[in-house]
Enzyme design. Structure first.
Site, PDB file in Angstrom:
ATOM      1  N   ARG A 163     -15.389   3.341   3.918  1.00 17.95           N
ATOM      2  CA  ARG A 163     -16.247   4.479   4.231  1.00 17.95           C
ATOM      3  C   ARG A 163     -15.454   5.766   4.435  1.00 17.95           C
ATOM      4  O   ARG A 163     -15.902   6.844   4.077  1.00 17.95           O
ATOM      5  CB  ARG A 163     -17.044   4.162   5.494  1.00 17.95           C
ATOM      6  CG  ARG A 163     -17.897   5.302   5.918  1.00 17.95           C
ATOM      7  CD  ARG A 163     -18.888   4.887   6.930  1.00 17.95           C
ATOM      8  NE  ARG A 163     -18.474   5.188   8.289  1.00 17.95           N
ATOM      9  CZ  ARG A 163     -19.324   5.216   9.323  1.00 17.95           C
ATOM     10  NH1 ARG A 163     -20.585   4.913   9.139  1.00 17.95           N
ATOM     11  NH2 ARG A 163     -18.897   5.490  10.523  1.00 17.95           N
TER      12      ARG A 163
ATOM     13  N   GLU B 247       0.848  -1.204   0.000  1.00 19.67           N
ATOM     14  CA  GLU B 247       0.000   0.000   0.000  1.00 19.67           C
ATOM     15  C   GLU B 247       0.877   1.245   0.000  1.00 19.67           C
ATOM     16  O   GLU B 247       1.868   1.324   0.728  1.00 19.67           O
ATOM     17  CB  GLU B 247      -0.888   0.013   1.250  1.00 19.67           C
ATOM     18  CG  GLU B 247      -1.763   1.271   1.313  1.00 19.67           C
ATOM     19  CD  GLU B 247      -2.551   1.387   2.614  1.00 19.67           C
ATOM     20  OE1 GLU B 247      -3.519   0.640   2.778  1.00 19.67           O
ATOM     21  OE2 GLU B 247      -2.177   2.239   3.448  1.00 19.67           O
TER      22      GLU B 247
ATOM     23  N   ALA C  18     -19.788   1.445   3.965  1.00 15.81           N
ATOM     24  CA  ALA C  18     -18.968   0.894   2.881  1.00 15.81           C
ATOM     25  C   ALA C  18     -19.771  -0.113   2.048  1.00 15.81           C
ATOM     26  O   ALA C  18     -19.558  -0.228   0.834  1.00 15.81           O
ATOM     27  CB  ALA C  18     -17.723   0.232   3.465  1.00 15.81           C
TER      28      ALA C  18
HETATM   29  P1  FAD Z   1     -17.936   0.473   7.278  1.00 18.35           P
HETATM   30  O1  FAD Z   1     -17.831  -0.916   6.811  1.00 18.35           O
HETATM   31  O2  FAD Z   1     -19.024   1.308   6.693  1.00 18.35           O
HETATM   32  O3  FAD Z   1     -18.084   0.423   8.875  1.00 18.35           O
HETATM   33  C1  FAD Z   1     -18.048   1.608   9.659  1.00 18.35           C
HETATM   34  C2  FAD Z   1     -18.807   1.341  10.965  1.00 18.35           C
HETATM   35  O4  FAD Z   1     -20.192   1.191  10.673  1.00 18.35           O
HETATM   36  C3  FAD Z   1     -18.393   0.045  11.660  1.00 18.35           C
HETATM   37  O5  FAD Z   1     -18.441   0.246  13.046  1.00 18.35           O
HETATM   38  C4  FAD Z   1     -19.440  -0.964  11.232  1.00 18.35           C
HETATM   39  O6  FAD Z   1     -19.645  -1.985  12.198  1.00 18.35           O
HETATM   40  C5  FAD Z   1     -20.666  -0.072  11.108  1.00 18.35           C
HETATM   41  N1  FAD Z   1     -21.583  -0.575  10.059  1.00 18.35           N
HETATM   42  C6  FAD Z   1     -21.247  -1.074   8.852  1.00 18.35           C
HETATM   43  N2  FAD Z   1     -22.349  -1.427   8.164  1.00 18.35           N
HETATM   44  C7  FAD Z   1     -23.403  -1.134   8.961  1.00 18.35           C
HETATM   45  C8  FAD Z   1     -24.818  -1.255   8.818  1.00 18.35           C
HETATM   46  N3  FAD Z   1     -25.361  -1.760   7.704  1.00 18.35           N
HETATM   47  N4  FAD Z   1     -25.612  -0.842   9.856  1.00 18.35           N
HETATM   48  C9  FAD Z   1     -25.077  -0.318  10.989  1.00 18.35           C
HETATM   49  N5  FAD Z   1     -23.736  -0.181  11.176  1.00 18.35           N
HETATM   50  C10 FAD Z   1     -22.915  -0.582  10.175  1.00 18.35           C
HETATM   51  N6  FAD Z   1      -9.516   5.568   5.054  1.00 18.35           N
HETATM   52  C11 FAD Z   1      -9.373   6.549   4.129  1.00 18.35           C
HETATM   53  O7  FAD Z   1      -9.819   7.673   4.372  1.00 18.35           O
HETATM   54  N7  FAD Z   1      -8.743   6.311   2.933  1.00 18.35           N
HETATM   55  C12 FAD Z   1      -8.248   5.098   2.604  1.00 18.35           C
HETATM   56  O8  FAD Z   1      -7.695   4.946   1.513  1.00 18.35           O
HETATM   57  C13 FAD Z   1      -8.369   4.046   3.559  1.00 18.35           C
HETATM   58  N8  FAD Z   1      -7.887   2.809   3.296  1.00 18.35           N
HETATM   59  C14 FAD Z   1      -8.026   1.804   4.221  1.00 18.35           C
HETATM   60  C15 FAD Z   1      -7.515   0.542   3.926  1.00 18.35           C
HETATM   61  C16 FAD Z   1      -7.628  -0.499   4.836  1.00 18.35           C
HETATM   62  C17 FAD Z   1      -7.088  -1.854   4.488  1.00 18.35           C
HETATM   63  C18 FAD Z   1      -8.237  -0.261   6.107  1.00 18.35           C
HETATM   64  C19 FAD Z   1      -8.331  -1.368   7.123  1.00 18.35           C
HETATM   65  C20 FAD Z   1      -8.744   0.999   6.416  1.00 18.35           C
HETATM   66  C21 FAD Z   1      -8.654   2.041   5.470  1.00 18.35           C
HETATM   67  N9  FAD Z   1      -9.161   3.317   5.729  1.00 18.35           N
HETATM   68  C22 FAD Z   1      -9.025   4.315   4.802  1.00 18.35           C
HETATM   69  C23 FAD Z   1      -9.798   3.612   7.028  1.00 18.35           C
HETATM   70  C24 FAD Z   1     -11.336   3.435   6.965  1.00 18.35           C
HETATM   71  O9  FAD Z   1     -11.910   4.366   6.087  1.00 18.35           O
HETATM   72  C25 FAD Z   1     -11.872   3.670   8.364  1.00 18.35           C
HETATM   73  O10 FAD Z   1     -11.376   2.692   9.251  1.00 18.35           O
HETATM   74  C26 FAD Z   1     -13.375   3.797   8.491  1.00 18.35           C
HETATM   75  O11 FAD Z   1     -13.673   4.254   9.824  1.00 18.35           O
HETATM   76  C27 FAD Z   1     -14.126   2.478   8.333  1.00 18.35           C
HETATM   77  O12 FAD Z   1     -14.274   2.158   7.060  1.00 18.35           O
HETATM   78  P2  FAD Z   1     -15.097   0.839   6.637  1.00 18.35           P
HETATM   79  O13 FAD Z   1     -15.021   0.786   5.185  1.00 18.35           O
HETATM   80  O14 FAD Z   1     -14.685  -0.331   7.428  1.00 18.35           O
HETATM   81  O15 FAD Z   1     -16.593   1.283   7.101  1.00 18.35           O
END
Ligand code: FAD
Length: 296
Positions: free
Chosen positions: A108, A18, A129
């Site tokens: 997200r 990455e 997400a």
């Molecule tokens: P989600 O999957 O949407 O989850 C967020 C929260 O909402 C969680 O607590 C989950 O339990 C809850 N949730 C999910 N779905 C639901 C639902 N249907 N109903 C109720 N609650 C729900 N950030 C950046 O800004 N840019 C990047 O390029 C970036 N790359 C990353 C790469 C990796 C490998 C990782 C691990 C993280 C990265 N992040 C990045 C950080 C990420 O954006 C944050 O950790 C963010 O807070 C969570 O993203 P997520 O996609 O897991 O969110």
């Protein structure tokens, strides 16, 4: 162009890396040196993070396009839902498709400035997400990845709820997930078991960061959201004032974590490089994850 899931399904373990988009010309030179040094080792794919503001987002798009145009690497562009309307997200996804990007990591994003601050969805945007995964799927033949959290996402109530939401993202059409940092391989393996116990079959990639300095250790701890395991503290903390010994022990430790994970059958190891290649090259070389003959 090959998809990430194809590169992870070849039967032999692989590694991937990455990067984040460069902030200025000096950063760009550092990044491109790392890209060229790693390209020679044939990583399965390289991922480029997506920032919170307009200018860093343009840099993600530009860097990804340059990887497509000027290298032999398989790029994966990150995309976040933060501060974007669905129309804007459609534009970015369309732009990725137009330059030949087939792989998207759909996350997200965190509130800009304070990652722990209140999450507010764009009025015409997305909330989770999972919805971004669906949007990518609707708009093209993308290979889509999502984020996973060995200790649970900080906003999840508990590990059961966290697993449920991860599985929802995967079932919405994601091909694989990449795990946030951890310092104890058992914590990653427990995440893998939790997902498997739901009956969801997916590819889950562990994320590792070479622990070359006390700063990288502190960053790993911060991102993982868990305290330093005692076994790691015992080995690294006595060396904080001896940079060479700390680096050697940190690279050993990450190599051992990689060995354990590969013995447990992971399809690959994903390295958070901070745009540097040396320590990652050392670890993947020691783990035998590089081509037998590396061009000089
Ligand atoms: P989600 O999957 O949407 O989850 C967020 C929260 O909402 C969680 O607590 C989950 O339990 C809850 N949730 C999910 N779905 C639901 C639902 N249907 N109903 C109720 N609650 C729900 N950030 C950046 O800004 N840019 C990047 O390029 C970036 N790359 C990353 C790469 C990796 C490998 C990782 C691990 C993280 C990265 N992040 C990045 C950080 C990420 O954006 C944050 O950790 C963010 O807070 C969570 O993203 P997520 O996609 O897991 O969110």
């Amino acid at each position: 162009m090959t998809s990430v899931i194809e590169r992870l399904s070849g039967g032999s373990p692989v590694f991937s890396v990455e990067f984040f988009p460069p902030r200025d010309t000096a950063d760009e030179a550092v990044l491109w040196r790392a890209i060229r040094e790693l390209e020679a080792l044939d990583p399965a794919f390289v991922s480029i993070t997506y920032g919170a503001g307009g200018s860093t987002r343009d840099r993600t798009v530009r860097t990804t396009a340059r990887v497509v145009q000027e290298t032999t690497l398989v790029p994966m562009a990150h995309l976040t839902a933060i501060d974007h309307s669905v129309a804007e997200l459609r534009n970015v996804i369309g732009w990725y498709a137009a330059v030949g990007v087939r792989n998207i990591l759909a996350v997200r994003g965190d509130p800009p400035g304070d990652p722990d601050g209140e999450w507010v969805a764009h009025p015409e945007g997305l909330t989770y997400a999972e919805e971004l995964v669906r949007l990518c799927r609707e708009l093209g033949d993308f290979c889509v990845g999502v984020a996973a959290f060995p200790y649970g996402h900080p906003r999840s109530r508990d590990l059961d709820q966290d697993t449920e939401h991860l599985v929802r993202k995967l079932r919405a059409g994601a091909d694989f997930a990449i795990a946030q940092l951890f310092l104890d391989p058992d914590d990653f393996l427990r995440l893998r078991d939790r997902v498997a116990a739901t009956g969801c079959e997916t590819v889950l990639l562990p994320g590792l960061m070479p622990l070359t300095t006390p700063r990288t250790l502190a960053k790993s701890v911060e991102l993982s959201g868990a305290p330093v395991p005692p076994s790691v503290a015992r080995r690294l903390e006595p060396l904080v004032d001896d940079p060479a010994a700390f680096r050697a022990a940190g690279v050993d430790l990450v190599t051992e974590m990689g060995e354990r994970l590969l013995a447990e059958g992971v399809p690959g190891l994903h390295f958070y490089t901070f745009n540097r290649s040396k320590a990652t090259r050392e670890v993947v070389g020691r783990l035998g994850l590089v081509p037998a003959r590396v061009p000089s």
